[in-house]
Write a protein that holds these residues in place. Sequence first.
Motif, PDB file in Angstrom:
ATOM      1  N   VAL A 258       9.309   2.786  18.678  1.00  0.00           N
ATOM      2  CA  VAL A 258       7.892   2.431  18.588  1.00  0.00           C
ATOM      3  C   VAL A 258       7.039   3.677  18.353  1.00  0.00           C
ATOM      4  O   VAL A 258       6.122   3.678  17.517  1.00  0.00           O
ATOM      5  CB  VAL A 258       7.443   1.688  19.860  1.00  0.00           C
ATOM      6  N   ARG A 259       7.355   4.754  19.055  1.00  0.00           N
ATOM      7  CA  ARG A 259       6.590   6.001  18.863  1.00  0.00           C
ATOM      8  C   ARG A 259       6.757   6.524  17.447  1.00  0.00           C
ATOM      9  O   ARG A 259       5.785   6.975  16.819  1.00  0.00           O
ATOM     10  CB  ARG A 259       7.052   7.055  19.871  1.00  0.00           C
ATOM     11  N   LEU A 260       7.988   6.466  16.926  1.00  0.00           N
ATOM     12  CA  LEU A 260       8.213   6.939  15.562  1.00  0.00           C
ATOM     13  C   LEU A 260       7.460   6.064  14.559  1.00  0.00           C
ATOM     14  O   LEU A 260       6.871   6.573  13.597  1.00  0.00           O
ATOM     15  CB  LEU A 260       9.708   6.944  15.244  1.00  0.00           C
ATOM     16  N   GLY A 261       7.479   4.747  14.761  1.00  0.00           N
ATOM     17  CA  GLY A 261       6.748   3.866  13.859  1.00  0.00           C
ATOM     18  C   GLY A 261       5.276   4.209  13.806  1.00  0.00           C
ATOM     19  O   GLY A 261       4.662   4.230  12.728  1.00  0.00           O
ATOM     20  N   GLN A 262       4.685   4.505  14.959  1.00  0.00           N
ATOM     21  CA  GLN A 262       3.282   4.897  15.003  1.00  0.00           C
ATOM     22  C   GLN A 262       3.059   6.212  14.269  1.00  0.00           C
ATOM     23  O   GLN A 262       2.084   6.368  13.512  1.00  0.00           O
ATOM     24  CB  GLN A 262       2.822   5.023  16.452  1.00  0.00           C
TER      25      GLN A 262
ATOM     26  N   LEU B 134       4.810   7.491  11.825  1.00  0.00           N
ATOM     27  CA  LEU B 134       4.950   7.294  10.382  1.00  0.00           C
ATOM     28  C   LEU B 134       3.687   6.657   9.798  1.00  0.00           C
ATOM     29  O   LEU B 134       3.288   6.982   8.672  1.00  0.00           O
ATOM     30  CB  LEU B 134       6.179   6.439  10.086  1.00  0.00           C
ATOM     31  N   ARG B 135       3.056   5.761  10.541  1.00  0.00           N
ATOM     32  CA  ARG B 135       1.800   5.172  10.056  1.00  0.00           C
ATOM     33  C   ARG B 135       0.733   6.254   9.917  1.00  0.00           C
ATOM     34  O   ARG B 135      -0.035   6.258   8.948  1.00  0.00           O
ATOM     35  CB  ARG B 135       1.329   4.072  11.003  1.00  0.00           C
ATOM     36  N   GLU B 136       0.708   7.173  10.873  1.00  0.00           N
ATOM     37  CA  GLU B 136      -0.267   8.259  10.819  1.00  0.00           C
ATOM     38  C   GLU B 136       0.015   9.231   9.681  1.00  0.00           C
ATOM     39  O   GLU B 136      -0.889   9.944   9.230  1.00  0.00           O
ATOM     40  CB  GLU B 136      -0.266   8.997  12.159  1.00  0.00           C
TER      41      GLU B 136
ATOM     42  N   SER C  70       0.849  -1.184   0.000  1.00  0.00           N
ATOM     43  CA  SER C  70       0.000   0.000   0.000  1.00  0.00           C
ATOM     44  C   SER C  70       0.882   1.230   0.000  1.00  0.00           C
ATOM     45  O   SER C  70       2.087   1.147   0.187  1.00  0.00           O
ATOM     46  CB  SER C  70      -0.909   0.013   1.234  1.00  0.00           C
ATOM     47  N   ALA C  71       0.244   2.399  -0.213  1.00  0.00           N
ATOM     48  CA  ALA C  71       0.978   3.659  -0.121  1.00  0.00           C
ATOM     49  C   ALA C  71       1.222   3.967   1.341  1.00  0.00           C
ATOM     50  O   ALA C  71       0.290   4.209   2.109  1.00  0.00           O
ATOM     51  CB  ALA C  71       0.188   4.770  -0.796  1.00  0.00           C
ATOM     52  N   ARG C  72       2.462   3.958   1.761  1.00  0.00           N
ATOM     53  CA  ARG C  72       2.798   4.187   3.151  1.00  0.00           C
ATOM     54  C   ARG C  72       4.233   4.666   3.236  1.00  0.00           C
ATOM     55  O   ARG C  72       5.011   4.518   2.284  1.00  0.00           O
ATOM     56  CB  ARG C  72       2.631   2.907   3.963  1.00  0.00           C
TER      57      ARG C  72
ATOM     58  N   GLY D  83       6.454  -1.452  14.306  1.00  0.00           N
ATOM     59  CA  GLY D  83       5.865  -0.983  13.061  1.00  0.00           C
ATOM     60  C   GLY D  83       6.774  -1.115  11.863  1.00  0.00           C
ATOM     61  O   GLY D  83       6.568  -0.449  10.844  1.00  0.00           O
ATOM     62  N   VAL D  84       7.790  -1.984  11.953  1.00  0.00           N
ATOM     63  CA  VAL D  84       8.722  -2.186  10.846  1.00  0.00           C
ATOM     64  C   VAL D  84       7.979  -2.781   9.649  1.00  0.00           C
ATOM     65  O   VAL D  84       7.194  -3.728   9.788  1.00  0.00           O
ATOM     66  CB  VAL D  84       9.880  -3.106  11.272  1.00  0.00           C
TER      67      VAL D  84
END
Length: 663
Positions: free
Chosen positions: A387-391, A393-395, A17-19, A47-48
């Motif tokens: 973990v915070r950065l992964g979240q 980036l998802r947002e 997907s676009a992410r 979130g890797v």
Amino acid sequence: MTQSNETTRRWLRRAGSARLEFGADYNPDQWPREFWDEDVRAMREAGVTVVSLAIFSWARLEPREGVYDFAWLDEVMDLLHSGGITVDLATATASPPPWLTRKHPEILPVTRTGEVLSPGARQHWRPTSPIFREHALRLVRELAVRYAEHPALVAWHVNNELGCHNIYDYSDDAAAAFRVWLRDRYGDVEALNHAWGTAFWSQRYDDFEEVLPPRLAASHPNPTQQLDFKRFSSDALKQHLRAERDLLHGITPEVPVTTNFMVMGETKGMNYADWAAEVDFVSNDHYVLPGPQARDELSFSANLTGNLAGGRPWFLMEHSTSAVNWQPVNVAKKPGELERDSLTHVAHGADAVCYFQWRQSKAGAEKYHSAMLPHAGTDSEVFRGVVRLGQRLREMAPVAGSHRRRAEVGIVFDWESWWAAEHDSHPTDRLRYRQEALDWYTALLDAGVRADVLPVGGPLEEYRVLIAPILHVVPAALAGRLRDWVAAGGHLVTTYFSGIVDENDHVWLGGYPGPLRDVLGIRIEEFGPLLDHESVELDNGTTGTLWSDRIDVTGEDVEVLARYKTGEQAERAAVTRRRAGDGSAAYVSTRLGPDGLAPLLPALLGPAGVRGELPPELAGRVELAIRGDHWFLINRTDEPVDLSALPGAGLLGPRGVTVLHRG
């Protein structure tokens, strides 16, 4: 080959997907099997979405010549896929295994002093070695055939940091390849003699076979020989990149190919402006360098990488979560820096945020280099920050795929000027090309003005203002291009030691700055380098170091923006600007640093109508970068900044980043 939006879309389709991608180099072969399941579990928690795999695994993949062990890699690929993690699979050719260097020591690089570099570290191979190329491509073919249809595979990662340790090889292989390169460039030996100015010091060649690389000599080697050897060395690595890429494209045409550039600091041997078209998407490795402009250097490098990618999304393949291991003192990052560093790259076009490495090594030369999963494990502030950065980036998924918005100011960056301007036998050996460019970038950030850092071959005509610091190498075609751009209304700014030589490193005669004299309306008869303890005062209250030109104003409509107040050139012009119709051309004859450049910017940018896009109270405190409809506001300070003057914004924390949608 050229990049396209399709190659980026192809990556995104394969990724699912676009992410914004998030991950690291993954080295499972450093760890027992029982660690792998825990790795995938922790990756999912963080979130890797992607890992670069098998970068330094040649000795494990081919433990003996022609004997392959893919069982472990099969298992890792399957395990990652089952965990929803995609793979940027390396060709594993960065460091040859011990059996290869034992059997073929002739692949080892040779220094300019004739020393053969031993194995035991990494990148111990000659870029021009036919034996190394044969063995490397054989491994690449085996990998491509085996994993062509694997569902985890989303990209190929050619070698690793090409040229990081082996850019300059002076071996007999390199000498032979250099001669071939020179024949292709010049055609015959007389053209070479002309280009190299071999009438000097009785260096005239009668045959290409007499030519050697610029090895250690009794005195300074021929300067054009040095410049051509730099060009050749960059090309030799580019040819290796092409060889692996073409083989991969032939077997897996739908899988994009990249290699990780190193646009950072003084890493200058590889002409990435020339390499960018050779990959399906640009990737870069960057590590923060200590010093007062550390954060600005990160932004500068990310900005330049984005322009090497033509404004299209690119991929940050490596940076660090915290401390590195290779600086004299390796300091951990402060709170907030992990996120700010990462998102600054995203602000300048990165669609992936990846680190070296996933799990911090227990042994080896990089065991003290930070990682996403540190020695302390998941119960650590570094991992919680990951973990915070992964979240986050998802947002931020809507940012993915968006292009960088062009600025009105461009800082011209030229690898050949960087190489040639810092040669030996020059007016000073203190000159640092990239530092001067960075100083201008910092001055513009301090003024709240966005600027693009772009290669000299880029779309210069699209900018209102071009700043070309130390544009030392100016072929006639480039000079004409700049003159025409100024005549059409562009505003050029250049500096000391610009316009000095042509593409053969031959001085333009008639006075400096050579073919730029007329457009600038000035003439300089002799260089004015300053000693380390010397400085000069200007009448605008600033101080110059390093250089102080004696300027004669020769053109009409030349305005003196600042004069020297002290030194040998007291009362003479220090900064000039010549009007040319709706355009102008300015010259800065000394090194002023960011603080000294600040008072000049209004006069240099004003005629072009360039001003900051943020409220004045935010200028210097906040960096603005724009991707599509997204405004990235990056706190350059260690203090909170009130953004309430901007609709939808509030308080931006120390070292913080906020993203505003401006539809």
